[in-house]
Design a protein around this motif. Structure first.
Motif, PDB file in Angstrom:
ATOM      1  N   ALA A   1       3.182 -14.601   2.968  1.00 57.78           N
ATOM      2  CA  ALA A   1       4.034 -14.191   2.459  1.00 57.78           C
ATOM      3  C   ALA A   1       4.042 -13.269   1.100  1.00 57.78           C
ATOM      4  N   TYR A   2       2.609 -13.265   0.836  1.00 58.25           N
ATOM      5  CA  TYR A   2       2.581 -12.145  -0.381  1.00 58.25           C
ATOM      6  C   TYR A   2       2.015 -10.817  -0.023  1.00 58.25           C
ATOM      7  N   PHE A   3       2.330  -9.991  -0.731  1.00 58.30           N
ATOM      8  CA  PHE A   3       2.097  -8.708  -0.760  1.00 58.30           C
ATOM      9  C   PHE A   3       0.848  -8.537  -1.910  1.00 58.30           C
ATOM     10  N   MET A   4      -0.283  -8.131  -1.200  1.00 58.80           N
ATOM     11  CA  MET A   4      -1.544  -8.203  -1.869  1.00 58.80           C
ATOM     12  C   MET A   4      -1.913  -6.864  -2.507  1.00 58.80           C
ATOM     13  N   GLY A   5      -2.717  -6.751  -3.932  1.00 58.46           N
ATOM     14  CA  GLY A   5      -2.770  -5.591  -4.229  1.00 58.46           C
ATOM     15  C   GLY A   5      -4.623  -5.431  -4.909  1.00 58.46           C
ATOM     16  N   TRP A   6      -5.425  -4.594  -5.092  1.00 61.66           N
ATOM     17  CA  TRP A   6      -6.453  -4.531  -5.580  1.00 61.66           C
ATOM     18  C   TRP A   6      -6.144  -3.526  -6.972  1.00 61.66           C
ATOM     19  N   PHE A   7      -6.681  -3.872  -7.940  1.00 67.12           N
ATOM     20  CA  PHE A   7      -6.632  -3.066  -9.365  1.00 67.12           C
ATOM     21  C   PHE A   7      -7.983  -2.939  -9.928  1.00 67.12           C
ATOM     22  N   ARG A   8      -8.036  -2.046 -10.735  1.00 67.50           N
ATOM     23  CA  ARG A   8      -9.509  -1.980 -11.533  1.00 67.50           C
ATOM     24  C   ARG A   8      -9.454  -1.346 -12.802  1.00 67.50           C
ATOM     25  N   GLN A   9     -10.331  -1.643 -13.680  1.00 67.36           N
ATOM     26  CA  GLN A   9     -10.339  -1.559 -15.135  1.00 67.36           C
ATOM     27  C   GLN A   9     -11.585  -1.230 -15.558  1.00 67.36           C
ATOM     28  N   ALA A  10     -11.946   0.137 -15.865  1.00 68.52           N
ATOM     29  CA  ALA A  10     -13.024   0.609 -16.417  1.00 68.52           C
ATOM     30  C   ALA A  10     -13.193   0.300 -18.019  1.00 68.52           C
ATOM     31  N   LEU A  11     -14.430   0.143 -18.402  1.00 66.14           N
ATOM     32  CA  LEU A  11     -14.382   0.117 -19.685  1.00 66.14           C
ATOM     33  C   LEU A  11     -13.754   1.127 -20.705  1.00 66.14           C
ATOM     34  N   GLY A  12     -13.018   0.680 -21.490  1.00 66.68           N
ATOM     35  CA  GLY A  12     -12.126   1.573 -22.350  1.00 66.68           C
ATOM     36  C   GLY A  12     -11.111   2.332 -21.736  1.00 66.68           C
ATOM     37  N   LYS A  13     -10.627   1.729 -20.596  1.00 66.80           N
ATOM     38  CA  LYS A  13      -9.557   2.469 -19.790  1.00 66.80           C
ATOM     39  C   LYS A  13      -8.517   1.574 -19.529  1.00 66.80           C
ATOM     40  N   GLU A  14      -7.460   2.088 -19.124  1.00 65.47           N
ATOM     41  CA  GLU A  14      -6.252   1.265 -18.774  1.00 65.47           C
ATOM     42  C   GLU A  14      -6.600   0.713 -17.237  1.00 65.47           C
ATOM     43  N   ARG A  15      -6.104  -0.360 -16.815  1.00 66.35           N
ATOM     44  CA  ARG A  15      -6.174  -0.850 -15.420  1.00 66.35           C
ATOM     45  C   ARG A  15      -5.304   0.087 -14.668  1.00 66.35           C
ATOM     46  N   GLU A  16      -5.753   0.513 -13.338  1.00 68.07           N
ATOM     47  CA  GLU A  16      -5.130   1.201 -12.561  1.00 68.07           C
ATOM     48  C   GLU A  16      -5.199   0.552 -11.035  1.00 68.07           C
ATOM     49  N   PHE A  17      -4.185   1.065 -10.452  1.00 67.39           N
ATOM     50  CA  PHE A  17      -4.076   0.750  -9.034  1.00 67.39           C
ATOM     51  C   PHE A  17      -4.985   1.254  -8.121  1.00 67.39           C
ATOM     52  N   VAL A  18      -5.647   0.582  -7.284  1.00 64.25           N
ATOM     53  CA  VAL A  18      -6.364   0.982  -6.314  1.00 64.25           C
ATOM     54  C   VAL A  18      -6.083   0.858  -4.849  1.00 64.25           C
ATOM     55  N   SER A  19      -5.462  -0.305  -4.382  1.00 69.91           N
ATOM     56  CA  SER A  19      -5.045  -0.304  -2.949  1.00 69.91           C
ATOM     57  C   SER A  19      -4.091  -1.613  -2.722  1.00 69.91           C
ATOM     58  N   ALA A  20      -3.328  -1.778  -1.718  1.00 68.01           N
ATOM     59  CA  ALA A  20      -2.625  -2.398  -1.660  1.00 68.01           C
ATOM     60  C   ALA A  20      -2.265  -2.715  -0.153  1.00 68.01           C
ATOM     61  N   ILE A  21      -1.771  -3.980   0.356  1.00 67.62           N
ATOM     62  CA  ILE A  21      -1.504  -4.377   1.836  1.00 67.62           C
ATOM     63  C   ILE A  21      -0.408  -5.089   2.014  1.00 67.62           C
ATOM     64  N   ASN A  22       0.471  -4.860   3.019  1.00 68.29           N
ATOM     65  CA  ASN A  22       1.743  -5.541   3.076  1.00 68.29           C
ATOM     66  C   ASN A  22       1.441  -6.803   3.807  1.00 68.29           C
ATOM     67  N   LEU A  23       2.509  -7.821   4.000  1.00 68.04           N
ATOM     68  CA  LEU A  23       2.460  -9.051   4.594  1.00 68.04           C
ATOM     69  C   LEU A  23       1.456  -9.138   5.992  1.00 68.04           C
ATOM     70  N   SER A  24       1.834  -8.409   6.811  1.00 74.69           N
ATOM     71  CA  SER A  24       1.378  -8.475   8.116  1.00 74.69           C
ATOM     72  C   SER A  24      -0.118  -7.475   8.193  1.00 74.69           C
ATOM     73  N   GLY A  25      -0.280  -6.708   7.176  1.00 74.22           N
ATOM     74  CA  GLY A  25      -1.544  -5.795   7.309  1.00 74.22           C
ATOM     75  C   GLY A  25      -1.422  -4.525   7.763  1.00 74.22           C
ATOM     76  N   SER A  26      -0.020  -4.325   8.394  1.00 70.14           N
ATOM     77  CA  SER A  26       0.404  -3.172   9.150  1.00 70.14           C
ATOM     78  C   SER A  26       0.446  -1.988   7.790  1.00 70.14           C
ATOM     79  N   GLY A  27       0.652  -2.327   6.968  1.00 69.22           N
ATOM     80  CA  GLY A  27       1.106  -1.191   5.832  1.00 69.22           C
ATOM     81  C   GLY A  27      -0.148  -1.234   4.665  1.00 69.22           C
ATOM     82  N   ARG A  28      -0.720  -0.104   4.631  1.00 69.87           N
ATOM     83  CA  ARG A  28      -1.986  -0.065   3.787  1.00 69.87           C
ATOM     84  C   ARG A  28      -1.668   1.106   2.613  1.00 69.87           C
ATOM     85  N   TYR A  29      -1.907   0.821   1.264  1.00 66.89           N
ATOM     86  CA  TYR A  29      -1.907   1.849   0.434  1.00 66.89           C
ATOM     87  C   TYR A  29      -2.901   2.071  -0.424  1.00 66.89           C
TER      88      TYR A  29
END
Length: 120
Positions: free
Chosen positions: A30-58
């Motif tokens: 039931a959860y939309f899942m995402g990955w983010f990353r943060q490099a040293l000295g930088k703001e956190r940024e979006f990397v990728s996400a996937i919808n509940l079924s896995g059919s939608g990837r970003y």
């Protein structure tokens, strides 16, 4: 929901890693899942996400074609396959969960992060 990210490490330029994020609790599907990353000295940024079924990837433009997100709802786990790694991919990678089907919005839960270091 508690999230535990793992799989980070030191890899050379061009190498690969697979990150995992294991979720505790019920209703992982039931959860939309995402990955983010943060490099040293930088703001956190979006990397990728996937919808509940896995059919939608970003993906962020910077990782499109190199990273692949997937999920296994039976194992309560989301994965991020990192290929063709570059030094600029060096960062702490975080997984996050948002309840429901919305593809945008704030995330409800965050993991502790796993460090990826790419050497040149």
């Amino acid at each position: 929901v508690q999230l535990q990210a793992s799989g980070g490490g030191l890899v050379q330029t061009g190498g690969s890693l697979r990150l995992s994020c294991a979720a505790s609790g019920r209703a992982f599907g039931a959860y939309f899942m995402g990955w983010f990353r943060q490099a040293l000295g930088k703001e956190r940024e979006f990397v990728s996400a996937i919808n509940l079924s896995g059919s939608g990837r970003y993906y962020a433009d910077s990782v499109k074609g190199r990273f692949t997100i997937s999920r296994d709802n039976n194992k309560n786990t989301v994965y991020l396959q990192l290929n063709s790694l570059k030094p600029e991919d060096t960062a702490v990678y975080y997984c996050a969960a948002r309840f429901g089907t919305a593809t945008t919005g704030d995330y409800d839960y965050w993991g502790q992060g796993t460090l990826v270091t790419v050497s040149s």
